[in-house]
Design an enzyme around this catalytic site. Structure first.
Site, short mmCIF file in Angstrom:
data_model
loop_
_atom_site.label_atom_id
_atom_site.label_comp_id
_atom_site.label_asym_id
_atom_site.label_seq_id
_atom_site.Cartn_x
_atom_site.Cartn_y
_atom_site.Cartn_z
N HIS A 89 -15.95 32.40 34.13
CA HIS A 89 -16.77 33.47 34.88
C HIS A 89 -15.96 34.88 34.55
O HIS A 89 -14.82 35.05 34.61
CB HIS A 89 -16.92 33.06 36.31
N HIS A 103 -14.65 28.35 35.16
CA HIS A 103 -15.59 28.33 36.49
C HIS A 103 -16.39 27.15 36.14
O HIS A 103 -16.78 26.59 37.23
CB HIS A 103 -16.51 29.69 36.10
N ARG A 118 -22.68 35.20 29.86
CA ARG A 118 -21.28 35.25 30.43
C ARG A 118 -20.32 35.04 29.31
O ARG A 118 -19.08 35.54 29.45
CB ARG A 118 -21.22 34.10 31.45
N ARG A 173 -23.82 27.80 29.57
CA ARG A 173 -24.86 27.65 30.80
C ARG A 173 -25.29 29.01 31.05
O ARG A 173 -24.84 29.83 31.27
CB ARG A 173 -24.03 27.20 32.17
N GLU A 177 -30.07 37.55 36.80
CA GLU A 177 -28.84 37.48 36.49
C GLU A 177 -28.93 37.64 34.99
O GLU A 177 -29.71 37.39 34.23
CB GLU A 177 -28.06 36.08 36.93
#
Length: 525
Positions: free
Chosen positions: A242, A350, A289, A385, A115
């Site tokens: 997100h 998110h 992100r 994160r 990811e």
């Protein structure tokens, strides 16, 4: 009614349940309190997976640590990062022992995803519904444990501290202690839960925003309770949006399109069909992100559109359906065949990187009170994160909190002088209308002024508008009969205030906090 337990666990996600399973025994009985049903938690919505170093041929702890520090904009606590990364493999094995089935290849090795922000393939998953698989396995284990009493549809109103004994408590008061919590039961009355140790595992704050991937129970209850009890709350400005929530107006919460889809090779396109990530970051769709979310936000503002697209039409259709069966079915139900059609997406609130400040044992600044999971601020995430680090953080810190609390709980005793909750007040016919309208106003304020891109002017406007709602709600709370809806409104206002205040205090663009008044300065390693 007063109930006594050795442990009181507030929250039923992966953090709360894994902690409860580790401390429950014939010697130590546990009350597990959840505000709705045990299966309604953010854990169940986590599609991507769990990050852990397992393929030692290409991966190692140093790489995972470095990726986490980079994603966190070097604001992460190195000790917390090392703790989570190095303890992750053992906790993966514990999840497996509780019945969690991670996908494997034909040779028996884990089928690992990659990811955004990860330098290697290290994401363990169960198709595209990993969180649901974990949640279901833990629920089964909790229900089978005779030393855990489950209280569904019980809402924790306040934690009990010296304040409830008539003693003055300030943020500078040393040795504030938690003795349990006042809990609203389904009959509408408040029970007193006394506990030697209390664990806060109430999840995040997504419902503070109108557009969120979180379940609507994510109203920041634990953070608000600890803040009102004068506990330390940190890094609330770091709200992760997100980048790719399914754009379908009217849906709340928004359906998440996992980051793993970009790791799989999906392209981002604007409404003209153009790929655009090359204009924002050399890592393209695999950038962290915060960068991807701001890029999408910028494209939407440039074109005037309210969404962009995620494109996997160039990938093998059968492989796509195999890897992302739930996303495929969800989109198909809306007339979108992801093997042929672009997926409309837009950013949504998110994940909260801050929360109740805890140490390496999961202890908060309030005695006998631990916090784990998304409601806690361990220092792992820093300014942002890294994808799929949250579930593993939850189980690693739940394990640390369990070990530490078991080593000290026999030194604790119950307080016998706790007063019952003052349940005076009436319920007005118009109360629900006022509460519902106020929640919408908070959502609008946070989305308009405390979103992906901020400024001093926007934060000041949010502050002034939220202050009015705060005063109105506190007056209503003092004269009304207690209700879950009123408590949730009070909590999201408290949480909104904390996000704004700590955003105003950070005089830089860093991590997820991006402000027009302080252009970002590249950080050198």
């Amino acid at each position: 009614m007063t109930k006594e337990y050795d442990y009181l666990v507030i929250g039923s996600g992966i953090a709360g349940m894994s902690f409860a399973l580790k401390v429950a025994s014939e010697k130590h009985r546990v009350a597990l309190v959840c505000k709705s049903s045990i299966d309604e938690a953010n854990t169940a919505l986590a599609q991507g997976g769990v990050a852990s170093v397992t393929n030692l041929e290409v991966d190692d702890f140093d790489k995972h640590i470095h990726d986490t520090m980079v994603a966190g904009d070097w604001l992460s606590d190195p000790a917390a990062v090392e703790k989570v990364v190095k303890n992750a493999p053992a906790q993966i094995q514990e999840l497996i022992s509780w019945g969690v089935n991670f996908d494997k290849k034909e040779d028996g090795s884990f089928d690992l995803h990659r990811e955004g922000g990860h330098s290697e393939f290290r994401i363990l998953h169960h198709a595209d519904n990993t969180g649901f698989e974990i949640q279901e396995s833990l629920i089964e284990a909790v229900k089978a444990n005779k030393y855990i009493d489950l209280y569904e549809h019980h809402f924790a109103v306040e934690i009990i501290t010296q304040h409830h004994l008539g003693k003055f408590v300030s943020r500078r008061t040393p040795d504030i202690t938690c003795y349990g919590a006042y809990v609203l039961n389904p009959e509408g009355t408040v029970d007193t839960f006394l506990a030697k140790v209390t664990l806060m595992a109430t999840g995040g704050t997504g419902a503070v925003y109108q557009t969120t991937t979180n379940p609507l129970v994510a109203t920041g209850d634990g953070i608000a309770m600890v803040y009102r009890a004068k506990g330390t709350v940190k890094d609330m400005e770091f709200i992760q949006f997100h980048p790719t929530a399914l754009f379908h107006p009217g849906d709340r919460p928004s359906f998440l399109i996992t980051e793993a889809m970009r790791g799989y090779g999906a392209y981002l396109r604007n409404c003209k069909g153009e790929r655009f990530m090359e204009r924002y970051d050399e890592r393209l769709e695999l950038a962290p992100r915060d960068i991807v979310a701001r890029a999408i936000d910028s494209e939407m503002k440039l074109t005037g559109d309210d969404h962009v697209y995620l494109d996997v039409t160039h990938k093998d259709p059968e492989e796509t359906r195999h890897h992302f069966p739930n996303i495929y079915r969800k989109c198909l139900s809306l007339g979108i065949d992801i093997t042929k059609d672009y997926i409309p997406v837009a950013p949504a609130a998110h994940y909260l990187c801050g929360g109740i400040k805890v140490d390496l044992n999961g202890e908060s600044s309030i005695g006998h009170l631990y916090a784990v999971g998304e409601c806690s601020c361990t220092g792992l995430h820093g300014g942002n994160r890294l994808a799929s680090n949250s579930l593993i953080e939850a189980v690693v810190y739940a394990d640390a909190a369990a070990r530490h609390s078991l080593s000290v709980i026999d030194n604790y005793s119950f307080r016998t002088d706790i007063p019952e909750w003052n349940d005076e007040g009436t319920r007005h016919n118009e109360e629900m209308v006022l509460i519902t309208q106020s929640i919408r106003e908070v959502n609008q304020i946070m989305g308009a002024y405390v979103g992906i891109v901020r400024s001093n002017l926007r934060l000041d406007r949010a502050w002034n508008r939220l202050d009015i709602l705060y005063e109105e709600t506190e007056r209503l709370f003092k004269c009304s009969k207690i209700s879950r809806e009123l408590c949730e409104l009070r909590n999201i206002i408290n949480v909104g205030y904390l996000i704004m205040r700590q955003a105003k205090e950070r005089k830089e663009s860093r991590g997820l906090h991006y402000t027009l008044d302080y252009p970002p300065v590249p950080h050198k390693e």
